[in-house]
Design a protein around this motif. Structure first.
Motif, PDB file in Angstrom:
ATOM      1  N   THR A  91       5.583 -20.969  29.785  1.00  0.00           N
ATOM      2  CA  THR A  91       6.378 -20.458  28.661  1.00  0.00           C
ATOM      3  C   THR A  91       7.851 -20.802  28.849  1.00  0.00           C
ATOM      4  O   THR A  91       8.351 -20.776  29.969  1.00  0.00           O
ATOM      5  CB  THR A  91       6.207 -18.922  28.575  1.00  0.00           C
ATOM      6  N   GLU A  92       8.504 -21.122  27.740  1.00  0.00           N
ATOM      7  CA  GLU A  92       9.943 -21.416  27.800  1.00  0.00           C
ATOM      8  C   GLU A  92      10.670 -20.761  26.644  1.00  0.00           C
ATOM      9  O   GLU A  92      10.084 -20.519  25.587  1.00  0.00           O
ATOM     10  CB  GLU A  92      10.176 -22.926  27.733  1.00  0.00           C
ATOM     11  N   LEU A  93      11.955 -20.524  26.894  1.00  0.00           N
ATOM     12  CA  LEU A  93      12.813 -19.974  25.838  1.00  0.00           C
ATOM     13  C   LEU A  93      13.028 -21.044  24.781  1.00  0.00           C
ATOM     14  O   LEU A  93      13.332 -22.186  25.116  1.00  0.00           O
ATOM     15  CB  LEU A  93      14.158 -19.590  26.474  1.00  0.00           C
ATOM     16  N   ARG A 108       4.919 -20.812  24.087  1.00  0.00           N
ATOM     17  CA  ARG A 108       3.956 -20.773  25.195  1.00  0.00           C
ATOM     18  C   ARG A 108       2.926 -21.879  25.021  1.00  0.00           C
ATOM     19  O   ARG A 108       2.227 -21.925  24.011  1.00  0.00           O
ATOM     20  CB  ARG A 108       3.258 -19.417  25.210  1.00  0.00           C
ATOM     21  N   ARG A 109       2.866 -22.792  26.025  1.00  0.00           N
ATOM     22  CA  ARG A 109       1.809 -23.809  25.998  1.00  0.00           C
ATOM     23  C   ARG A 109       0.486 -23.115  26.300  1.00  0.00           C
ATOM     24  O   ARG A 109       0.465 -22.144  27.070  1.00  0.00           O
ATOM     25  CB  ARG A 109       2.077 -24.868  27.071  1.00  0.00           C
ATOM     26  N   PRO A 110      -0.598 -23.598  25.735  1.00  0.00           N
ATOM     27  CA  PRO A 110      -1.874 -22.935  25.997  1.00  0.00           C
ATOM     28  C   PRO A 110      -2.183 -22.930  27.484  1.00  0.00           C
ATOM     29  O   PRO A 110      -1.858 -23.889  28.192  1.00  0.00           O
ATOM     30  CB  PRO A 110      -2.891 -23.803  25.257  1.00  0.00           C
ATOM     31  N   SER A 111      -2.806 -21.846  27.966  1.00  0.00           N
ATOM     32  CA  SER A 111      -3.156 -21.814  29.395  1.00  0.00           C
ATOM     33  C   SER A 111      -4.567 -22.380  29.598  1.00  0.00           C
ATOM     34  O   SER A 111      -4.887 -22.832  30.678  1.00  0.00           O
ATOM     35  CB  SER A 111      -3.088 -20.384  29.920  1.00  0.00           C
ATOM     36  N   TYR A 112      -5.384 -22.355  28.587  1.00  0.00           N
ATOM     37  CA  TYR A 112      -6.780 -22.847  28.616  1.00  0.00           C
ATOM     38  C   TYR A 112      -7.672 -22.036  29.549  1.00  0.00           C
ATOM     39  O   TYR A 112      -8.862 -21.950  29.346  1.00  0.00           O
ATOM     40  CB  TYR A 112      -6.882 -24.336  29.003  1.00  0.00           C
ATOM     41  N   GLU A 178      -4.436 -22.979  21.278  1.00  0.00           N
ATOM     42  CA  GLU A 178      -3.246 -23.592  20.687  1.00  0.00           C
ATOM     43  C   GLU A 178      -1.968 -22.962  21.220  1.00  0.00           C
ATOM     44  O   GLU A 178      -2.004 -21.864  21.768  1.00  0.00           O
ATOM     45  CB  GLU A 178      -3.301 -23.440  19.164  1.00  0.00           C
ATOM     46  N   GLN A 179      -0.902 -23.697  21.037  1.00  0.00           N
ATOM     47  CA  GLN A 179       0.420 -23.218  21.466  1.00  0.00           C
ATOM     48  C   GLN A 179       0.749 -21.887  20.779  1.00  0.00           C
ATOM     49  O   GLN A 179       0.367 -21.676  19.627  1.00  0.00           O
ATOM     50  CB  GLN A 179       1.446 -24.275  21.045  1.00  0.00           C
ATOM     51  N   GLY A 180       1.437 -21.006  21.510  1.00  0.00           N
ATOM     52  CA  GLY A 180       1.785 -19.712  20.922  1.00  0.00           C
ATOM     53  C   GLY A 180       3.293 -19.504  20.884  1.00  0.00           C
ATOM     54  O   GLY A 180       4.039 -20.167  21.612  1.00  0.00           O
ATOM     55  N   HIS A 181       3.721 -18.623  20.025  1.00  0.00           N
ATOM     56  CA  HIS A 181       5.152 -18.283  19.944  1.00  0.00           C
ATOM     57  C   HIS A 181       5.286 -16.771  19.981  1.00  0.00           C
ATOM     58  O   HIS A 181       4.490 -16.068  19.359  1.00  0.00           O
ATOM     59  CB  HIS A 181       5.764 -18.835  18.657  1.00  0.00           C
ATOM     60  N   VAL A 182       6.272 -16.293  20.732  1.00  0.00           N
ATOM     61  CA  VAL A 182       6.482 -14.850  20.865  1.00  0.00           C
ATOM     62  C   VAL A 182       7.951 -14.570  20.582  1.00  0.00           C
ATOM     63  O   VAL A 182       8.822 -15.319  21.032  1.00  0.00           O
ATOM     64  CB  VAL A 182       6.184 -14.386  22.323  1.00  0.00           C
TER      65      VAL A 182
END
Ligand SMILES: Cc1cc2nc3c(=O)[nH]c(=O)nc-3n(C[C@H](O)[C@H](O)[C@H](O)COP(=O)(O)OP(=O)(O)OC[C@H]3O[C@@H](n4cnc5c(N)ncnc54)[C@H](O)[C@@H]3O)c2cc1C
Length: 429
Positions: A91-93, A108-112, A178-182
């Motif tokens: 995860t990155e800002l 957040r890149r998927p962790s799979y 899929e990629q996530g956003h928080v």
């Protein structure tokens, strides 16, 4: 078990701190903040916690040499067991606004691999047909211990391979994630995004990447951690002679890296001592400019090292392939400077601490300054944890070169400064 995101924090009214970077500095800042009853969102861009230092080996010889490697493992365990800390891996800002109370967005890149389901059995790692596609972390305390590298995974190339997903007994792998956003809010931020080790490809005269038996100190750390002993990569045999070359990337004005990395003399001497302790028959030489004082009892330690290790005060010019996979190191004689060529079985480049490759973009997002070398600049010469922006603090090598102990000490100080800033603790009168 790691706490999943979305879980309630223990105290809904307590203040929240965003910690960027899960190396030893970020882990320590997070843990100290939690001890001050603050909630922490710990954001790590890679698949594992622990940063560089989680890859290091124990360098004990007759007695502990205080290299600090074991403290990282311990701190990692404390962090994953601490309910006030929520960990966001991969995860990155991606955005930040506000002053005092910050609004931030994370990508957040998927962790799979589902950390709640994965039992760390390792079947995915063993059966994966693509080398390097399943990556194994260095610490069993990293949950999960395995991660997927999309760049090497065949599924992401043509969608044809699902072996890991099919074989996983816990059904923990989902390659279609899929990629996530928080988005969330934080009351303060600690930047602990660490450093980049010097890449010796930028100093082609050493031939890193061409000569198999020329490795970096990071390669040696990983080798000692994984295998427990030192071998020549070309034939997996124990080397009879090893040369350490100091200041690779540090104190190099041609590269505009005039600063000292602070840690290389210490780690090279400790590694050399650890190797000699395990294999007294191996001859170790250290080529150096100056030996830096690396901590308490340094003179005693240096004197002891001199009994087992040959120190040569001359920086080698060229290193090239010799016979039988040996390497020829060219240097000048310490007394009269005449040219010497010496063969070694293994050459180790003591690579230095460089500013993190993402510093400029992170500084831009956080509206912080970088110093002339590219590390995050402190806002106050008396407080290295401060920045020019209220509520944002620094910890560890993001702020400049330092060893594990100093990174931990500064992270503890940063946590304390955050608590003062938030009014959780008072300044002593
Ligand atoms: C070859 C070598 C050997 C060493 N040996 C020793 C030794 O024996 N003893 C010792 O005391 N010190 C040693 N050191 C120094 C030691 O590595 C550092 O003191 C320590 O790793 C600093 O920790 P850190 O948390 O500041 O940085 P790092 O270990 O670099 O951790 C930073 C973390 O932040 C993450 N990150 C970066 N950017 C972002 C972002 N934008 N968002 C989210 N996460 C991010 C990174 O992925 C990383 O996990 C050595 C250094 C080198 C190069």
């Amino acid at each position: 078990m790691r706490k999943g995101s979305g879980q309630n924090s223990p105290d809904q009214t307590s203040k929240k701190v965003l910690v960027i970077g899960g190396g030893i500095a970020g882990l320590t800042a997070a843990w100290e903040l939690a001890r001050l009853n603050l909630d922490v969102e710990l954001v790590e861009k890679s698949s594992f916690l622990g940063g560089h230092a989680i890859q290091f080996c124990c360098k004990a010889a007759d007695e502990c040499q205080k290299c600090g490697a074991c403290s990282v493992e311990q701190r990692l365990l404390e962090v994953i067991e601490e309910p006030r800390i929520r960990v966001h891996l991969r995860t990155e800002l991606e955005g930040l606004s506000g002053n005092g109370r910050f609004s931030y967005a994370l990508s957040r890149r998927p962790s799979y691999i589902d950390s709640q389901k994965c039992s760390n059995c390792g079947i995915c790692f063993e059966k994966c047909p693509a080398p390097g596609a399943i990556v194994r972390g260095y610490s069993k305390n990293n949950i999960p211990l395995y991660a997927i590298d999309e760049g090497k995974c065949l599924y992401f190339r043509d969608g044809n391979c699902n072996i890991c997903q099919d074989l996983c007994p816990e059904k923990a792998i989902d390659l279609d994630q899929e990629q996530g956003h928080v988005s969330d809010k934080a009351d303060a931020i600690v930047v602990a995004s660490g450093f980049k080790a010097f890449d010796p490809v930028d100093r082609p005269r050493y031939g890193y990447g061409i000569n198999k038996n020329l490795i970096t100190a990071l390669d040696l750390e990983r080798m000692l951690r994984e295998k427990g002993n030192v071998v020549r990569p070309s034939d997996n045999k124990a080397p009879e002679s090893i040369a350490f070359i100091q200041c690779v990337g540090s104190r190099d004005h041609k590269l505009e890296h005039g600063f000292c990395s602070q840690v290389c003399c210490g780690y090279a001497m400790r590694m050399a001592e650890a190797i000699r302790h395990r294999h007294p028959e191996i001859k170790v030489s250290i080529f150096y400019m100056d030996i830096q004082n690396c901590g308490k009892n340094f003179s005693k330690f240096y004197e002891r090292c001199k009994e087992n290790i040959r120190f040569v005060r001359f920086m080698p010019g060229d290193i090239f392939q010799g016979e039988q996979d040996q390497l020829t190191v060219c240097y000048g004689d310490e007394k009269d400077g005449h040219a010497v060529r010496e063969l070694f079985d293994l050459v180790v480049l003591s690579v230095g601490i460089m500013p993190g490759s993402g510093n400029a973009s992170l500084a831009d997002m956080l509206k912080l300054d970088l110093d002339k070398h590219g590390f995050f600049a402190s806002g106050d010469s008396l407080d290295s944890t401060s920045t020019i922006r209220a509520g944002v603090f620094l910890a560890g090598t993001a702020q400049g070169p330092k060893d594990i102990a100093d990174s931990m000490a500064q992270a503890g100080q940063a946590a304390h400064r955050v608590a003062q800033y938030l009014g959780v603790v008072q300044c002593p009168k």
